[in-house]
Design a protein around this motif. Structure first.
Motif, mmCIF file in Angstrom:
data_model
loop_
_atom_site.group_PDB
_atom_site.id
_atom_site.type_symbol
_atom_site.label_atom_id
_atom_site.label_comp_id
_atom_site.label_asym_id
_atom_site.label_seq_id
_atom_site.Cartn_x
_atom_site.Cartn_y
_atom_site.Cartn_z
ATOM 1 N N ALA A 68 0.941 -1.133 -0.048
ATOM 2 C CA ALA A 68 -0.048 0.041 -0.172
ATOM 3 C C ALA A 68 0.724 1.166 -0.102
ATOM 4 O O ALA A 68 2.123 1.095 0.134
ATOM 5 C CB ALA A 68 -0.839 -0.082 1.237
ATOM 6 N N GLY A 69 0.304 2.430 -0.343
ATOM 7 C CA GLY A 69 1.012 3.728 -0.238
ATOM 8 C C GLY A 69 1.395 4.121 -1.444
ATOM 9 O O GLY A 69 1.193 3.571 -2.517
ATOM 10 N N GLU A 70 1.594 5.539 -1.581
ATOM 11 C CA GLU A 70 2.263 6.016 -2.764
ATOM 12 C C GLU A 70 3.735 6.098 -2.763
ATOM 13 O O GLU A 70 4.276 6.692 -1.840
ATOM 14 C CB GLU A 70 1.642 7.600 -2.665
ATOM 15 C CG GLU A 70 0.185 7.685 -2.627
ATOM 16 C CD GLU A 70 -0.458 7.140 -3.861
ATOM 17 O OE1 GLU A 70 0.092 7.397 -4.962
ATOM 18 O OE2 GLU A 70 -1.547 6.394 -3.871
ATOM 19 N N HIS A 71 4.242 5.302 -3.780
ATOM 20 C CA HIS A 71 5.695 5.384 -4.239
ATOM 21 C C HIS A 71 5.664 4.674 -5.496
ATOM 22 O O HIS A 71 4.788 4.498 -5.994
ATOM 23 C CB HIS A 71 6.562 4.442 -3.102
ATOM 24 C CG HIS A 71 5.903 3.168 -3.033
ATOM 25 N ND1 HIS A 71 4.801 2.847 -2.087
ATOM 26 C CD2 HIS A 71 5.930 1.880 -3.628
ATOM 27 C CE1 HIS A 71 4.495 1.564 -2.003
ATOM 28 N NE2 HIS A 71 5.341 0.994 -3.057
ATOM 29 N N ARG A 72 6.889 5.212 -6.206
ATOM 30 C CA ARG A 72 7.154 4.561 -7.360
ATOM 31 C C ARG A 72 7.123 3.269 -7.426
ATOM 32 O O ARG A 72 7.827 2.386 -6.869
ATOM 33 C CB ARG A 72 8.655 5.370 -7.978
ATOM 34 C CG ARG A 72 8.881 5.209 -9.362
ATOM 35 C CD ARG A 72 10.125 5.906 -9.504
ATOM 36 N NE ARG A 72 10.610 5.859 -10.962
ATOM 37 C CZ ARG A 72 11.645 5.784 -11.398
ATOM 38 N NH1 ARG A 72 12.704 6.275 -10.441
ATOM 39 N NH2 ARG A 72 11.992 5.691 -12.855
ATOM 40 N N LYS A 73 6.526 2.952 -8.779
ATOM 41 C CA LYS A 73 6.416 1.428 -8.945
ATOM 42 C C LYS A 73 7.003 1.055 -10.309
ATOM 43 O O LYS A 73 6.369 1.353 -11.519
ATOM 44 C CB LYS A 73 4.914 0.798 -8.689
ATOM 45 C CG LYS A 73 4.360 0.972 -7.443
ATOM 46 C CD LYS A 73 3.175 0.614 -7.021
ATOM 47 C CE LYS A 73 2.575 0.588 -5.648
ATOM 48 N NZ LYS A 73 1.512 0.253 -5.384
ATOM 49 N N LEU A 74 8.107 0.419 -10.523
ATOM 50 C CA LEU A 74 8.567 0.250 -11.935
ATOM 51 C C LEU A 74 8.441 -1.192 -12.357
ATOM 52 O O LEU A 74 8.250 -2.184 -11.675
ATOM 53 C CB LEU A 74 10.178 0.214 -11.749
ATOM 54 C CG LEU A 74 10.839 1.445 -11.511
ATOM 55 C CD1 LEU A 74 12.122 1.130 -11.417
ATOM 56 C CD2 LEU A 74 10.437 2.650 -12.273
ATOM 57 N N THR A 75 7.775 -1.205 -13.644
ATOM 58 C CA THR A 75 7.336 -2.455 -14.317
ATOM 59 C C THR A 75 8.784 -3.469 -14.665
ATOM 60 O O THR A 75 9.931 -2.821 -14.521
ATOM 61 C CB THR A 75 6.752 -2.073 -15.605
ATOM 62 O OG1 THR A 75 7.743 -1.467 -16.627
ATOM 63 C CG2 THR A 75 5.405 -1.373 -15.588
ATOM 64 N N THR A 76 8.483 -4.273 -15.345
ATOM 65 C CA THR A 76 9.748 -5.480 -15.506
ATOM 66 C C THR A 76 10.370 -4.701 -16.569
ATOM 67 O O THR A 76 11.810 -4.684 -16.483
ATOM 68 C CB THR A 76 9.216 -6.890 -16.091
ATOM 69 O OG1 THR A 76 8.446 -7.446 -14.859
ATOM 70 C CG2 THR A 76 10.322 -7.643 -16.631
ATOM 71 N N GLU A 77 9.948 -4.053 -17.723
ATOM 72 C CA GLU A 77 10.564 -3.308 -18.662
ATOM 73 C C GLU A 77 11.559 -2.272 -17.955
ATOM 74 O O GLU A 77 12.626 -2.071 -18.418
ATOM 75 C CB GLU A 77 9.692 -2.901 -19.671
ATOM 76 C CG GLU A 77 10.156 -2.304 -21.075
ATOM 77 C CD GLU A 77 9.515 -1.931 -21.948
ATOM 78 O OE1 GLU A 77 9.728 -1.185 -22.779
ATOM 79 O OE2 GLU A 77 8.205 -2.243 -21.766
ATOM 80 N N GLU A 78 10.889 -1.508 -17.021
ATOM 81 C CA GLU A 78 11.537 -0.290 -16.613
ATOM 82 C C GLU A 78 12.661 -0.665 -15.580
ATOM 83 O O GLU A 78 13.887 -0.036 -15.794
ATOM 84 C CB GLU A 78 10.671 0.652 -15.790
ATOM 85 C CG GLU A 78 9.259 1.130 -16.665
ATOM 86 C CD GLU A 78 8.354 1.805 -15.727
ATOM 87 O OE1 GLU A 78 7.879 2.872 -16.178
ATOM 88 O OE2 GLU A 78 7.982 1.313 -14.961
ATOM 89 N N THR A 79 12.544 -1.830 -14.998
ATOM 90 C CA THR A 79 13.464 -2.253 -14.050
ATOM 91 C C THR A 79 14.757 -2.870 -14.843
ATOM 92 O O THR A 79 15.927 -2.398 -14.414
ATOM 93 C CB THR A 79 12.966 -3.354 -13.234
ATOM 94 O OG1 THR A 79 11.659 -2.866 -12.244
ATOM 95 C CG2 THR A 79 14.043 -4.009 -12.119
ATOM 96 N N GLU A 80 14.445 -3.529 -15.908
ATOM 97 C CA GLU A 80 15.428 -4.227 -16.543
ATOM 98 C C GLU A 80 16.341 -3.137 -17.324
ATOM 99 O O GLU A 80 17.507 -3.218 -17.600
ATOM 100 C CB GLU A 80 15.308 -5.438 -17.226
ATOM 101 C CG GLU A 80 14.472 -6.443 -16.640
ATOM 102 C CD GLU A 80 14.307 -7.791 -17.176
ATOM 103 O OE1 GLU A 80 13.964 -7.822 -18.501
ATOM 104 O OE2 GLU A 80 13.895 -8.641 -16.445
#
Length: 141
Positions: A121-133
């Motif tokens: 929960a909470g508001e923070h940045r969430k990177l997808t697989t593509e963004e992480t790699e």
């Protein structure tokens, strides 16, 4: 540096001590398949100043991919860090430090791989697989 402090933590059995310098001990969670297999859930690390992580005691690292290694205690198996091979930076496990070093969750890696049973929960940045790699994987051109 003003605001810089040293944090120190230990593995489950106490055989390994890990210390590092922090300015703002932000927390980062990773939901990739390897982190989930290594920790039986997400891996949560504390942001530290590059090159400041030091460990003493019976530890080792496992080269888990072309760009990463995972450190653990040789006695109790506690997860100690996720390390990036190219720059030698270690990202220590938040669980080693009391109150997760006082950190606040700021970033999730592989957020699209997070099992539904424990979404954060909470508001923070969430990177997808593509963004992480794009951040960590070696450029294979």
């Amino acid at each position: 540096m003003s605001g810089t402090k040293r944090i120190e933590g230990r593995c489950l059995c106490g055989a390994v001590t890990v210390s590092a310098l922090v300015e703002a001990p932000n927390l980062r969670a990773c939901h990739c398949e390897m982190c989930r297999k290594h920790t039986s859930g997400m891996f949560i690390s504390v942001s530290t100043l590059p090159g400041s992580v030091e460990a003493t005691g019976p530890y080792t690292s496992f080269p888990s991919s072309a760009w990463a290694e995972r450190g653990f205690c040789q006695t109790c198996g506690s997860t100690l860090w996720y390390g990036t091979v190219a720059d030698g930076v270690r990202h220590p496990s938040a669980g080693l430090f009391e109150d997760a070093a006082g950190g606040e969750m700021t970033l999730e890696f592989y957020a699209d791989k997070c099992p539904q049973g424990y979404k954060l929960a909470g508001e923070h940045r969430k990177l997808t697989t593509e963004e992480t790699e794009a951040l960590f994987a070696p450029n294979e051109e």
